[in-house]
Motif scaffolding. Sequence first.
Motif, PDB file in Angstrom:
ATOM      1  N   VAL A 183       0.837  -1.197   0.000  1.00  5.59           N
ATOM      2  CA  VAL A 183       0.000   0.000   0.000  1.00  5.59           C
ATOM      3  C   VAL A 183       0.873   1.248   0.000  1.00  5.59           C
ATOM      4  O   VAL A 183       0.701   2.157  -0.816  1.00  5.59           O
ATOM      5  N   THR A 184       1.841   1.301   0.890  1.00  9.02           N
ATOM      6  CA  THR A 184       2.681   2.490   1.003  1.00  9.02           C
ATOM      7  C   THR A 184       3.531   2.695  -0.248  1.00  9.02           C
ATOM      8  O   THR A 184       3.608   3.804  -0.778  1.00  9.02           O
ATOM      9  N   ASN A 185       4.159   1.638  -0.732  1.00  9.90           N
ATOM     10  CA  ASN A 185       5.027   1.787  -1.901  1.00  9.90           C
ATOM     11  C   ASN A 185       4.256   2.166  -3.162  1.00  9.90           C
ATOM     12  O   ASN A 185       4.709   3.006  -3.943  1.00  9.90           O
ATOM     13  N   SER A 186       3.105   1.563  -3.364  1.00 10.62           N
ATOM     14  CA  SER A 186       2.347   1.889  -4.571  1.00 10.62           C
ATOM     15  C   SER A 186       1.765   3.303  -4.498  1.00 10.62           C
ATOM     16  O   SER A 186       1.770   4.032  -5.493  1.00 10.62           O
ATOM     17  N   LEU A 187       1.272   3.695  -3.335  1.00  6.26           N
ATOM     18  CA  LEU A 187       0.752   5.066  -3.204  1.00  6.26           C
ATOM     19  C   LEU A 187       1.872   6.090  -3.279  1.00  6.26           C
ATOM     20  O   LEU A 187       1.672   7.199  -3.797  1.00  6.26           O
ATOM     21  N   THR A 188       3.064   5.742  -2.793  1.00  8.08           N
ATOM     22  CA  THR A 188       4.213   6.637  -2.933  1.00  8.08           C
ATOM     23  C   THR A 188       4.496   6.901  -4.408  1.00  8.08           C
ATOM     24  O   THR A 188       4.753   8.034  -4.809  1.00  8.08           O
ATOM     25  N   PHE A 189       4.430   5.852  -5.206  1.00  7.76           N
ATOM     26  CA  PHE A 189       4.615   5.982  -6.651  1.00  7.76           C
ATOM     27  C   PHE A 189       3.595   6.956  -7.248  1.00  7.76           C
ATOM     28  O   PHE A 189       3.947   7.850  -8.033  1.00  7.76           O
ATOM     29  N   LEU A 190       2.336   6.819  -6.842  1.00  9.91           N
ATOM     30  CA  LEU A 190       1.296   7.709  -7.367  1.00  9.91           C
ATOM     31  C   LEU A 190       1.537   9.161  -6.954  1.00  9.91           C
ATOM     32  O   LEU A 190       1.442  10.073  -7.782  1.00  9.91           O
ATOM     33  N   PHE A 191       1.852   9.380  -5.684  1.00  8.32           N
ATOM     34  CA  PHE A 191       2.072  10.746  -5.218  1.00  8.32           C
ATOM     35  C   PHE A 191       3.340  11.353  -5.817  1.00  8.32           C
ATOM     36  O   PHE A 191       3.418  12.569  -6.018  1.00  8.32           O
ATOM     37  N   THR A 192       4.336  10.530  -6.126  1.00  5.74           N
ATOM     38  CA  THR A 192       5.528  11.030  -6.804  1.00  5.74           C
ATOM     39  C   THR A 192       5.166  11.523  -8.202  1.00  5.74           C
ATOM     40  O   THR A 192       5.623  12.591  -8.628  1.00  5.74           O
ATOM     41  N   LEU A 193       4.340  10.762  -8.907  1.00  7.50           N
ATOM     42  CA  LEU A 193       3.916  11.182 -10.244  1.00  7.50           C
ATOM     43  C   LEU A 193       3.102  12.475 -10.197  1.00  7.50           C
ATOM     44  O   LEU A 193       3.315  13.386 -11.005  1.00  7.50           O
ATOM     45  N   VAL A 194       2.189  12.563  -9.247  1.00  8.47           N
ATOM     46  CA  VAL A 194       1.353  13.764  -9.131  1.00  8.47           C
ATOM     47  C   VAL A 194       2.210  14.980  -8.781  1.00  8.47           C
ATOM     48  O   VAL A 194       2.062  16.051  -9.381  1.00  8.47           O
ATOM     49  N   SER A 195       3.133  14.824  -7.845  1.00 10.74           N
ATOM     50  CA  SER A 195       4.010  15.940  -7.470  1.00 10.74           C
ATOM     51  C   SER A 195       4.925  16.333  -8.618  1.00 10.74           C
ATOM     52  O   SER A 195       5.179  17.522  -8.845  1.00 10.74           O
ATOM     53  N   GLY A 196       5.431  15.341  -9.326  1.00  9.10           N
ATOM     54  CA  GLY A 196       6.274  15.626 -10.481  1.00  9.10           C
ATOM     55  C   GLY A 196       5.522  16.388 -11.563  1.00  9.10           C
ATOM     56  O   GLY A 196       6.040  17.331 -12.159  1.00  9.10           O
ATOM     57  N   LYS A 197       4.287  15.997 -11.789  1.00 11.51           N
ATOM     58  CA  LYS A 197       3.439  16.710 -12.760  1.00 11.51           C
ATOM     59  C   LYS A 197       3.210  18.148 -12.309  1.00 11.51           C
ATOM     60  O   LYS A 197       3.258  19.075 -13.116  1.00 11.51           O
ATOM     61  N   PHE A 198       3.001  18.341 -11.003  1.00 12.82           N
ATOM     62  CA  PHE A 198       2.811  19.673 -10.434  1.00 12.82           C
ATOM     63  C   PHE A 198       4.036  20.552 -10.671  1.00 12.82           C
ATOM     64  O   PHE A 198       3.907  21.753 -10.908  1.00 12.82           O
ATOM     65  N   LEU A 199       5.228  19.946 -10.638  1.00 12.80           N
ATOM     66  CA  LEU A 199       6.465  20.701 -10.855  1.00 12.80           C
ATOM     67  C   LEU A 199       6.812  20.853 -12.334  1.00 12.80           C
ATOM     68  O   LEU A 199       7.822  21.448 -12.672  1.00 12.80           O
ATOM     69  N   GLY A 200       5.994  20.289 -13.190  1.00 13.17           N
ATOM     70  CA  GLY A 200       6.218  20.444 -14.620  1.00 13.17           C
ATOM     71  C   GLY A 200       7.039  19.345 -15.255  1.00 13.17           C
ATOM     72  O   GLY A 200       7.454  19.477 -16.408  1.00 13.17           O
ATOM     73  N   GLU A 201       7.273  18.274 -14.540  1.00 14.97           N
ATOM     74  CA  GLU A 201       8.017  17.153 -15.112  1.00 14.97           C
ATOM     75  C   GLU A 201       7.145  16.390 -16.094  1.00 14.97           C
ATOM     76  O   GLU A 201       5.924  16.361 -15.958  1.00 14.97           O
ATOM     77  N   ASP A 202       7.780  15.767 -17.069  1.00 14.67           N
ATOM     78  CA  ASP A 202       7.058  14.921 -18.015  1.00 14.67           C
ATOM     79  C   ASP A 202       6.860  13.560 -17.357  1.00 14.67           C
ATOM     80  O   ASP A 202       7.824  12.849 -17.095  1.00 14.67           O
ATOM     81  N   VAL A 203       5.632  13.230 -17.055  1.00 13.94           N
ATOM     82  CA  VAL A 203       5.347  11.971 -16.360  1.00 13.94           C
ATOM     83  C   VAL A 203       4.851  10.888 -17.305  1.00 13.94           C
ATOM     84  O   VAL A 203       4.591   9.770 -16.874  1.00 13.94           O
ATOM     85  N   GLY A 204       4.712  11.185 -18.561  1.00 15.13           N
ATOM     86  CA  GLY A 204       4.268  10.184 -19.515  1.00 15.13           C
ATOM     87  C   GLY A 204       2.894  10.498 -20.064  1.00 15.13           C
ATOM     88  O   GLY A 204       2.302  11.537 -19.765  1.00 15.13           O
ATOM     89  N   GLY A 205       2.389   9.562 -20.839  1.00 18.01           N
ATOM     90  CA  GLY A 205       1.103   9.776 -21.492  1.00 18.01           C
ATOM     91  C   GLY A 205      -0.010   8.924 -20.914  1.00 18.01           C
ATOM     92  O   GLY A 205      -0.087   8.698 -19.706  1.00 18.01           O
ATOM     93  N   LYS A 206      -0.834   8.424 -21.809  1.00 21.37           N
ATOM     94  CA  LYS A 206      -2.011   7.658 -21.410  1.00 21.37           C
ATOM     95  C   LYS A 206      -1.633   6.396 -20.640  1.00 21.37           C
ATOM     96  O   LYS A 206      -2.350   6.003 -19.717  1.00 21.37           O
TER      97      LYS A 206
END
Length: 126
Positions: free
Chosen positions: A82-105
């Motif tokens: 639970v913690t590791n998978s949600l960490t992955f999701l929050f990393t992607l969301v935060s990265g997107k917030f900072l303008g990083e390219d997180v990928g597509g569909k």
Amino acid sequence: MYEILWLTFVAVLWGGTNPFIKKGGAGIEEIKERNAIRQFLAELKFLFFNWKYLIPFLLNQCGSVLYYLTLATMDLSLAVPVTNSLTFLFTLVSGKFLGEDVGGKETYLGMLLVLSGVCLCMSDRS
């Protein structure tokens, strides 16, 4: 039930700070010293006096302490995925917030699948 909330908060602290740590540590590769000890000390000084790195790092470490405390009352077979998978999701969301390219569909589909898996793990334990 409260343990799941604490694990989610740990994931927010870990995943939410990862892109900020990466961004705050930018420039460390520019430091060049004559020997390994001086190099290490110069890099340590750079990170310690860089608030853009230090604040997210300290928040991240608070997440580690909270994770350790939560493991005392939580089933390990649920806490880790639970913690590791949600960490992955929050990393992607935060990265997107900072303008990083997180990928597509495919990235968003993967996020949905991870979230579905977490929900299945939690519903199985309830």
